[in-house]
Scaffold this motif. Structure first.
Motif, PDB file in Angstrom:
ATOM      1  N   GLU A  72     -32.234  -6.844 -16.503  1.00  8.47           N
ATOM      2  CA  GLU A  72     -33.091  -5.828 -16.262  1.00  8.47           C
ATOM      3  C   GLU A  72     -34.263  -6.061 -15.864  1.00  8.47           C
ATOM      4  O   GLU A  72     -35.119  -6.860 -16.443  1.00  8.47           O
ATOM      5  CB  GLU A  72     -33.084  -4.971 -17.644  1.00  8.47           C
ATOM      6  CG  GLU A  72     -33.361  -3.716 -17.787  1.00  8.47           C
ATOM      7  CD  GLU A  72     -33.702  -3.240 -19.284  1.00  8.47           C
ATOM      8  OE1 GLU A  72     -32.461  -2.716 -19.573  1.00  8.47           O
ATOM      9  OE2 GLU A  72     -34.572  -3.265 -19.973  1.00  8.47           O
ATOM     10  N   THR A  74     -38.354  -4.183 -15.041  1.00  4.40           N
ATOM     11  CA  THR A  74     -39.039  -3.153 -15.080  1.00  4.40           C
ATOM     12  C   THR A  74     -40.390  -3.452 -14.042  1.00  4.40           C
ATOM     13  O   THR A  74     -40.804  -4.407 -14.134  1.00  4.40           O
ATOM     14  CB  THR A  74     -39.614  -2.945 -16.557  1.00  4.40           C
ATOM     15  OG1 THR A  74     -38.517  -2.956 -17.352  1.00  4.40           O
ATOM     16  CG2 THR A  74     -40.453  -1.563 -16.715  1.00  4.40           C
ATOM     17  N   LYS A  79     -37.452   1.136 -14.909  1.00  3.93           N
ATOM     18  CA  LYS A  79     -36.182   0.245 -15.057  1.00  3.93           C
ATOM     19  C   LYS A  79     -35.313   0.240 -14.307  1.00  3.93           C
ATOM     20  O   LYS A  79     -34.687   1.283 -13.815  1.00  3.93           O
ATOM     21  CB  LYS A  79     -35.609   0.415 -16.583  1.00  3.93           C
ATOM     22  CG  LYS A  79     -36.583  -0.128 -17.690  1.00  3.93           C
ATOM     23  CD  LYS A  79     -36.013   0.066 -18.850  1.00  3.93           C
ATOM     24  CE  LYS A  79     -37.020  -0.279 -19.960  1.00  3.93           C
ATOM     25  NZ  LYS A  79     -36.344  -0.497 -21.275  1.00  3.93           N
ATOM     26  N   LYS A  81     -31.161  -2.067 -13.231  1.00  3.57           N
ATOM     27  CA  LYS A  81     -30.262  -3.109 -13.532  1.00  3.57           C
ATOM     28  C   LYS A  81     -29.856  -3.617 -12.423  1.00  3.57           C
ATOM     29  O   LYS A  81     -29.528  -2.631 -11.505  1.00  3.57           O
ATOM     30  CB  LYS A  81     -29.257  -2.358 -14.659  1.00  3.57           C
ATOM     31  CG  LYS A  81     -29.682  -2.233 -15.741  1.00  3.57           C
ATOM     32  CD  LYS A  81     -28.801  -1.960 -16.911  1.00  3.57           C
ATOM     33  CE  LYS A  81     -29.006  -1.869 -18.346  1.00  3.57           C
ATOM     34  NZ  LYS A  81     -28.480  -1.793 -19.440  1.00  3.57           N
TER      35      LYS A  81
END
Length: 118
Positions: A72, A74, A79, A81
């Motif tokens: 993940e 940011t 964010k 994935k």
């Protein structure tokens, strides 16, 4: 003639599986630097589940390529994935962080601006 070796910590002229060049260790973020100079950084990482690299910045554009698992990222508060085989560019000067919801391995390539350019 002597060969100039820029890459380090990795076999030269030998087929490799990059994800096998770094191992997940319990409770750790493991890194293996392949190149680090004023123009580029190339590093392999292995994150154990729950590990992270907190928010930070870089003067270079960073390309992350997931070798195994799920990570993940940011970037600028947003964010994302990624799973095995996916990549993401984290632009220079934008705060970013990394979290491991599950163990994963990644290749990080950071390209820094040349002196005198913007």
């Amino acid at each position: 003639m002597e060969t100039r070796k820029i890459l380090k910590n990795i076999a030269l002229d030998t087929p490799l599986i990059l994800k096998d060049e770094v191992q997940v260790m319990p409770g750790q973020v493991v890194s293996k630097t392949l190149v680090q100079n004023e123009g580029v950084g190339i590093t392999l990482f292995a994150f154990d589940k729950g590990e992270e690299i907190s928010t930070h910045g870089s003067s270079g554009d960073a390309l992350v390529y997931l070798l195994e698992g799920e990570g993940e990222f940011t970037v600028g508060g947003k964010k994302r994935k990624l799973t095995e085989g996916e990549c993401l560019v984290m632009p220079a000067d934008i705060p970013h962080a990394v979290f491991a919801p599950a163990a994963f391995k990644m290749l990080l390539v950071v390209v820094f601006p040349q002196k005198g350019t913007s």
